[in-house]
Scaffold this motif. Structure first.
Motif, PDB file in Angstrom:
ATOM      1  N   ASP A  75      44.871 -25.527 -32.268  1.00 42.04           N
ATOM      2  CA  ASP A  75      44.124 -24.517 -33.019  1.00 42.04           C
ATOM      3  C   ASP A  75      45.087 -23.404 -33.417  1.00 42.04           C
ATOM      4  N   PRO A  76      44.883 -22.790 -34.586  1.00 36.72           N
ATOM      5  CA  PRO A  76      45.770 -21.689 -34.973  1.00 36.72           C
ATOM      6  C   PRO A  76      45.618 -20.496 -34.045  1.00 36.72           C
ATOM      7  N   TYR A  77      46.724 -19.826 -33.777  1.00 35.18           N
ATOM      8  CA  TYR A  77      46.717 -18.626 -32.930  1.00 35.18           C
ATOM      9  C   TYR A  77      46.201 -17.435 -33.722  1.00 35.18           C
ATOM     10  N   TYR A  78      46.711 -17.292 -34.946  1.00 35.83           N
ATOM     11  CA  TYR A  78      46.226 -16.287 -35.882  1.00 35.83           C
ATOM     12  C   TYR A  78      45.856 -17.006 -37.173  1.00 35.83           C
ATOM     13  N   VAL A  79      44.805 -16.536 -37.854  1.00 36.40           N
ATOM     14  CA  VAL A  79      44.448 -17.010 -39.191  1.00 36.40           C
ATOM     15  C   VAL A  79      44.490 -15.815 -40.128  1.00 36.40           C
ATOM     16  N   ILE A  80      45.408 -15.854 -41.112  1.00 40.18           N
ATOM     17  CA  ILE A  80      45.595 -14.738 -42.042  1.00 40.18           C
ATOM     18  C   ILE A  80      45.666 -15.316 -43.455  1.00 40.18           C
ATOM     19  N   SER A  81      44.764 -14.919 -44.328  1.00 45.15           N
ATOM     20  CA  SER A  81      44.704 -15.499 -45.674  1.00 45.15           C
ATOM     21  C   SER A  81      45.608 -14.754 -46.660  1.00 45.15           C
ATOM     22  N   ASP A  82      46.809 -14.452 -46.228  1.00 44.10           N
ATOM     23  CA  ASP A  82      47.806 -13.804 -47.079  1.00 44.10           C
ATOM     24  C   ASP A  82      49.176 -14.197 -46.537  1.00 44.10           C
ATOM     25  N   LEU A  83      49.940 -14.944 -47.314  1.00 43.73           N
ATOM     26  CA  LEU A  83      51.232 -15.441 -46.825  1.00 43.73           C
ATOM     27  C   LEU A  83      52.200 -14.314 -46.505  1.00 43.73           C
ATOM     28  N   ARG A  84      52.114 -13.207 -47.235  1.00 44.86           N
ATOM     29  CA  ARG A  84      53.005 -12.076 -46.940  1.00 44.86           C
ATOM     30  C   ARG A  84      52.707 -11.504 -45.557  1.00 44.86           C
ATOM     31  N   ALA A  85      51.427 -11.416 -45.226  1.00 45.12           N
ATOM     32  CA  ALA A  85      51.046 -10.904 -43.910  1.00 45.12           C
ATOM     33  C   ALA A  85      51.453 -11.890 -42.812  1.00 45.12           C
ATOM     34  N   ILE A  86      51.396 -13.186 -43.114  1.00 48.65           N
ATOM     35  CA  ILE A  86      51.845 -14.181 -42.134  1.00 48.65           C
ATOM     36  C   ILE A  86      53.335 -13.997 -41.856  1.00 48.65           C
ATOM     37  N   LEU A  87      54.126 -13.782 -42.912  1.00 51.81           N
ATOM     38  CA  LEU A  87      55.558 -13.561 -42.727  1.00 51.81           C
ATOM     39  C   LEU A  87      55.801 -12.329 -41.861  1.00 51.81           C
ATOM     40  N   THR A  88      55.057 -11.270 -42.089  1.00 48.94           N
ATOM     41  CA  THR A  88      55.191 -10.058 -41.274  1.00 48.94           C
ATOM     42  C   THR A  88      54.884 -10.364 -39.815  1.00 48.94           C
ATOM     43  N   ALA A  89      53.853 -11.175 -39.573  1.00 54.80           N
ATOM     44  CA  ALA A  89      53.496 -11.540 -38.205  1.00 54.80           C
ATOM     45  C   ALA A  89      54.608 -12.349 -37.541  1.00 54.80           C
ATOM     46  N   GLU A 129      58.243 -32.486 -31.914  1.00 51.12           N
ATOM     47  CA  GLU A 129      56.800 -32.376 -32.080  1.00 51.12           C
ATOM     48  C   GLU A 129      56.150 -31.733 -30.861  1.00 51.12           C
ATOM     49  N   GLU A 130      56.550 -32.150 -29.667  1.00 50.68           N
ATOM     50  CA  GLU A 130      55.973 -31.561 -28.449  1.00 50.68           C
ATOM     51  C   GLU A 130      56.235 -30.062 -28.388  1.00 50.68           C
ATOM     52  N   TRP A 131      57.447 -29.666 -28.760  1.00 52.70           N
ATOM     53  CA  TRP A 131      57.774 -28.233 -28.730  1.00 52.70           C
ATOM     54  C   TRP A 131      56.955 -27.468 -29.756  1.00 52.70           C
ATOM     55  N   LEU A 132      56.813 -28.029 -30.938  1.00 55.27           N
ATOM     56  CA  LEU A 132      56.041 -27.353 -31.987  1.00 55.27           C
ATOM     57  C   LEU A 132      54.580 -27.185 -31.579  1.00 55.27           C
ATOM     58  N   LEU A 133      54.022 -28.191 -30.911  1.00 59.27           N
ATOM     59  CA  LEU A 133      52.628 -28.101 -30.481  1.00 59.27           C
ATOM     60  C   LEU A 133      52.405 -27.012 -29.442  1.00 59.27           C
ATOM     61  N   GLU A 134      53.440 -26.619 -28.761  1.00 57.28           N
ATOM     62  CA  GLU A 134      53.328 -25.586 -27.731  1.00 57.28           C
ATOM     63  C   GLU A 134      53.390 -24.171 -28.301  1.00 57.28           C
ATOM     64  N   GLN A 135      53.771 -24.033 -29.580  1.00 52.52           N
ATOM     65  CA  GLN A 135      53.973 -22.709 -30.154  1.00 52.52           C
ATOM     66  C   GLN A 135      52.668 -22.094 -30.658  1.00 52.52           C
ATOM     67  N   ASN A 136      52.707 -20.780 -30.837  1.00 51.49           N
ATOM     68  CA  ASN A 136      51.584 -20.048 -31.425  1.00 51.49           C
ATOM     69  C   ASN A 136      51.713 -20.120 -32.952  1.00 51.49           C
ATOM     70  N   TRP A 137      50.853 -20.898 -33.572  1.00 47.16           N
ATOM     71  CA  TRP A 137      50.929 -21.083 -35.017  1.00 47.16           C
ATOM     72  C   TRP A 137      50.059 -20.070 -35.753  1.00 47.16           C
ATOM     73  N   ILE A 138      50.619 -19.516 -36.805  1.00 44.71           N
ATOM     74  CA  ILE A 138      49.880 -18.600 -37.669  1.00 44.71           C
ATOM     75  C   ILE A 138      49.568 -19.372 -38.949  1.00 44.71           C
ATOM     76  N   SER A 139      48.282 -19.501 -39.266  1.00 42.56           N
ATOM     77  CA  SER A 139      47.859 -20.363 -40.365  1.00 42.56           C
ATOM     78  C   SER A 139      47.142 -19.577 -41.451  1.00 42.56           C
ATOM     79  N   TYR A 140      47.138 -20.158 -42.659  1.00 36.67           N
ATOM     80  CA  TYR A 140      46.439 -19.572 -43.801  1.00 36.67           C
ATOM     81  C   TYR A 140      44.927 -19.760 -43.672  1.00 36.67           C
TER      82      TYR A 140
END
Length: 285
Positions: free
Chosen positions: A211-225, A178-189
């Motif tokens: 807080d999300p690092y990137y917010v992208i309302s397209d799962l395909r674009a999130i995968l690309t990121a 959990e601590e490691w995951l909280l340190e990552q840059n999360w890309i959210s829908y």
């Protein structure tokens, strides 16, 4: 002489227990629906409903009439619809759904159908409003918003996994994940961390303080990121399969997966329509 439309309006009022809701389902004005009922009651010679402050309740004569009429009306409408769709060489369907799900799932399932498809995208509330206002024939959604005259059928259950760039090194599963995951840059829908927040609640029993690092309302674009090493995300298995095969991304900590139900929403009045049922069955997996 009795108008057939009076019968259809009576059936709709009986089902909805409301003149206004019945009018909406038949795309008629409330005065027109009330006029149909009044004309039929005059022809029958007695009231078919009693009015209360919240709804209308069928009388004994109303119940008797419904029992006799409902099977006949349903059979007649079904036969009419079958004839109508047989005569059409290129039937059309208007579908509302998230664009990523439409591209990844719906297109593949409908490609063999001789069908004209019109697609609209939107969030759950927007899609529900489109269906309620008859701007779409079907919607695909993760939320079942309740309203008389709208029904849902489970299409599939998708499984979401933590997805990271292929070259990313991650700690072993027995460490402080959990601590490691909280340190990552999360890309959210979305800003509210949809699905990510649910994964945290199910597996860590708390809310993610990030807080999300990137917010992208397209799962395909999130995968690309993710593939471009911008960050990590929680993505459905069907979307990432090819990316994982090509070593562009990878799944980590499979035990932290979370499932999500996908539903097909449609108007109750189309439940017996063989055309709609064919499309719904084609979309269900």
């Amino acid at each position: 002489m009795i108008d057939f439309e009076w019968y259809r309006s009576f059936i709709s009022i009986y089902k909805h227990q409301s003149v206004s809701e019945a009018a909406k389902s038949r795309i008629l004005t409330q005065p027109a629906m009330s006029q149909h009922l009044a004309a039929l009651e005059a022809e029958v010679g007695e009231p078919l409903f009693t009015r209360t402050t919240r709804k209308i309740v069928p009388t004994n004569r109303g119940k008797e009439l419904y029992t006799r009429l409902a099977p006949l009306i349903e059979t007649l409408e079904k036969t009419t619809l079958e004839i109508r769709h047989t005569l059409k060489t290129s039937p059309s369907i208007i579908i509302g759904s998230p664009i990523d799900y439409f591209s990844s799932r719906i297109l593949e399932r409908l490609k063999a159908c001789d069908l004209k498809v019109i697609h609209y995208q939107g969030d759950s509330q927007g899609l529900f409003d489109m269906l309620d206002q008859n701007r779409t024939d079907l919607i695909v959604t993760t939320q079942r918003l309740s309203k008389p005259g709208i029904e849902y059928k489970l299409a599939e259950r998708e499984e979401f996994f933590i997805t990271v760039p292929f070259s990313m090194e991650v700690p072993p599963a027995d460490s402080a994940i959990e601590e490691w995951l909280l340190e990552q840059n999360w890309i959210s829908y979305g800003m509210e961390l949809p699905i990510i927040r649910r994964m945290w609640r199910e597996h860590f029993k708390n809310r993610p303080e990030m807080d999300p690092y990137y917010v992208i309302s397209d799962l395909r674009a999130i995968l690309t990121a993710v593939e471009k090493k911008i960050g990590i995300s929680l993505l459905p298995d069907y979307l990432i399969q090819e990316s994982v095969k090509q070593n562009k991304s990878k799944i980590v900590y499979r035990h932290l997966s979370v499932s999500n139900d996908i539903y097909i929403g449609y108007k109750s009045k189309n439940k017996q329509d063989p055309f709609y049922q064919q499309i719904i069955n084609q979309l269900v997996r």
